[in-house]
Motif scaffolding. Structure first.
Motif, PDB file in Angstrom:
ATOM      1  N   VAL A  89       0.821  -1.215   0.000  1.00  0.00           N
ATOM      2  CA  VAL A  89       0.000   0.000   0.000  1.00  0.00           C
ATOM      3  C   VAL A  89       0.854   1.263   0.000  1.00  0.00           C
ATOM      4  O   VAL A  89       0.674   2.158  -0.831  1.00  0.00           O
ATOM      5  N   GLY A  90       1.798   1.362   0.936  1.00  0.00           N
ATOM      6  CA  GLY A  90       2.610   2.574   1.037  1.00  0.00           C
ATOM      7  C   GLY A  90       3.456   2.818  -0.200  1.00  0.00           C
ATOM      8  O   GLY A  90       3.608   3.961  -0.649  1.00  0.00           O
ATOM      9  N   SER A  91       4.015   1.745  -0.772  1.00  0.00           N
ATOM     10  CA  SER A  91       4.846   1.896  -1.958  1.00  0.00           C
ATOM     11  C   SER A  91       4.028   2.324  -3.173  1.00  0.00           C
ATOM     12  O   SER A  91       4.499   3.122  -3.993  1.00  0.00           O
ATOM     13  N   GLY A 125      -1.484  -3.205 -10.818  1.00  0.00           N
ATOM     14  CA  GLY A 125      -0.532  -3.794  -9.882  1.00  0.00           C
ATOM     15  C   GLY A 125      -1.236  -4.683  -8.863  1.00  0.00           C
ATOM     16  O   GLY A 125      -0.773  -5.795  -8.554  1.00  0.00           O
ATOM     17  N   GLY A 126      -2.377  -4.218  -8.344  1.00  0.00           N
ATOM     18  CA  GLY A 126      -3.157  -5.033  -7.423  1.00  0.00           C
ATOM     19  C   GLY A 126      -3.686  -6.293  -8.089  1.00  0.00           C
ATOM     20  O   GLY A 126      -3.701  -7.377  -7.482  1.00  0.00           O
ATOM     21  N   PHE A 127      -4.114  -6.163  -9.354  1.00  0.00           N
ATOM     22  CA  PHE A 127      -4.598  -7.321 -10.110  1.00  0.00           C
ATOM     23  C   PHE A 127      -3.509  -8.373 -10.255  1.00  0.00           C
ATOM     24  O   PHE A 127      -3.752  -9.576 -10.054  1.00  0.00           O
ATOM     25  N   ALA A 146       6.876  -8.415  -2.178  1.00  0.00           N
ATOM     26  CA  ALA A 146       7.557  -8.200  -3.454  1.00  0.00           C
ATOM     27  C   ALA A 146       7.015  -6.956  -4.147  1.00  0.00           C
ATOM     28  O   ALA A 146       7.778  -6.181  -4.749  1.00  0.00           O
ATOM     29  N   GLY A 147       5.694  -6.745  -4.061  1.00  0.00           N
ATOM     30  CA  GLY A 147       5.099  -5.536  -4.623  1.00  0.00           C
ATOM     31  C   GLY A 147       5.603  -4.283  -3.945  1.00  0.00           C
ATOM     32  O   GLY A 147       5.805  -3.240  -4.593  1.00  0.00           O
ATOM     33  N   LEU A 148       5.822  -4.383  -2.644  1.00  0.00           N
ATOM     34  CA  LEU A 148       6.367  -3.239  -1.885  1.00  0.00           C
ATOM     35  C   LEU A 148       7.711  -2.819  -2.449  1.00  0.00           C
ATOM     36  O   LEU A 148       7.951  -1.637  -2.735  1.00  0.00           O
ATOM     37  N   PHE A 151       7.399  -1.447  -6.355  1.00  0.00           N
ATOM     38  CA  PHE A 151       6.890  -0.083  -6.555  1.00  0.00           C
ATOM     39  C   PHE A 151       7.818   0.954  -5.936  1.00  0.00           C
ATOM     40  O   PHE A 151       7.953   2.058  -6.470  1.00  0.00           O
ATOM     41  N   ARG A 152       8.487   0.605  -4.818  1.00  0.00           N
ATOM     42  CA  ARG A 152       9.426   1.567  -4.228  1.00  0.00           C
ATOM     43  C   ARG A 152      10.638   1.732  -5.139  1.00  0.00           C
ATOM     44  O   ARG A 152      11.183   2.833  -5.283  1.00  0.00           O
TER      45      ARG A 152
END
Length: 340
Positions: A89-91, A125-127, A146-148, A151-152
């Motif tokens: 979420v934050g990233s 990205g969520g998908f 991994a998403g964090l 995106f960061r």
């Protein structure tokens, strides 16, 4: 005729029965959070009444200053309700601020074009994370972690420095206020309340909302009932990505800049707000209105610390940690009661 015997009811047994039914009430955590907010607000009124704490605008500022967190927490509520977790979420919020700032300020695209691009990237990205979680049966913690990082890292690909936004459309939206008579709300706060209303309707009055509750309550039972497990999971993470991107746009309006370090750790604030709002970390139980009160409690803690003037901002983290421990204990008591 045989006489039926009744077990005598004592005051102690009646008290125990009432306590057990209270712990088994799914609304208890939400009511506790709402009561906590009310007690904290009254305490603030009594302590800082000479400093303007009781002015309506101070209360409305809770929505203005935490609009982006409310939107992010609404998305996290759906994920946690389904029994998952989203650490990206934050990233996603930080990446959205960078992408928007870069497209508006450096590329020169109009804001009306940039907004749907940013929202689409977040939702996509969520998908992808939801698709990987369901089809490859990988734990949500690992996939969203991994998403964090992804995106960061993409934030730094765009720019290693902060990008200030001087676009007139962004400045106009950021400065727009909607008068409510006793005070005013920002565009971001209004958008956050609209998102909250839509989420409340979807979660409590649609088939999709009932599926989210069912999957979070017992995934195997939901599968045996023929519910679309994969589609619902993917939709939940897509919704979380969309809400995170929207929160990033609101945060961009609030800060009027993009920065690779924006919203670092905000996923933890969103999760904390959801848990304090009464949603079980194991899924299947909770209310989106509880998330609202969770966000307001966190915002009120910050406001009280600011009015106090002598406390470090780190006390916000300390108070949040104490509240989290308390509400996890309440959740533990509730789940223990259900299993007995």
């Amino acid at each position: 005729m045989s006489a039926t015997t009744r077990t005598p009811t004592t005051p102690e047994s009646r008290t125990t029965s009432r306590s057990a039914s209270l712990l088994g009430d799914r609304r208890l955590p939400v009511l506790v959070t709402a009561g906590l907010f009310l007690v904290m607000y009254i305490a603030g009124l009594s302590r800082y009444q000479n400093y303007g704490f009781g002015e309506p605008q101070v209360f409305l500022n809770l929505f203005i200053d935490n609009s982006y967190l409310l939107v992010a927490a609404v998305g996290a509520t759906f994920v946690i309700m389904s029994g998952g977790i989203d650490l990206s979420v934050g990233s996603v919020i930080g990446f959205t601020t960078m992408l928007t700032a870069w497209l508006v300020q450096d590329v020169g695209l109009p804001l009306l074009v940039v907004v749907p691009i940013s929202l689409s990237v977040g939702a996509f990205g969520g998908f992808l994370m939801g698709y990987v979680i369901h089809n490859f049966e990988i734990q949500p913690f690992i996939v969203t972690l991994a998403g964090l990082f992804l995106f960061r890292g993409l934030c730094l690909v765009i720019s290693k420095e902060s990008i200030a936004i001087s676009d007139s459309a962004v400045s106009s939206l950021a400065e727009t206020r909607i008068s409510l008579g006793a005070g005013d709300l920002s565009i971001g706060a209004v958008v956050a309340l609209v998102v909250l209303g839509v989420a409340f309707y979807v979660l409590h009055y649609t088939r999709f909302g009932r599926r989210v509750y069912a999957i979070g309550g017992n995934e195997q039972s939901a599968l045996l009932m023929g519910l679309p497990l994969g589609g619902t999971k993917i939709a939940v993470y897509t919704m979380s990505g969309f809400c995170s991107a929207l929160a990033g746009l609101l945060f961009m309006l609030y800060i009027q800049s993009g920065d690779p370090l924006h919203a670092v750790g905000m996923e933890l604030d969103a999760i904390a707000a959801v848990v304090i709002g009464g949603t079980l970390l194991t899924g299947g139980s909770g209310y989106v209105l509880g998330t609202l009160f969770g966000v307001l409690v966190l915002g009120l803690i910050k406001s009280i610390i600011q009015f106090e003037g002598t406390l470090s901002s780190w006390w916000t983290k300390i108070a949040t940690g104490v509240l989290l421990c308390a509400f996890i204990l309440v959740q533990r008591a509730m789940t223990a009661r259900k299993t007995t």
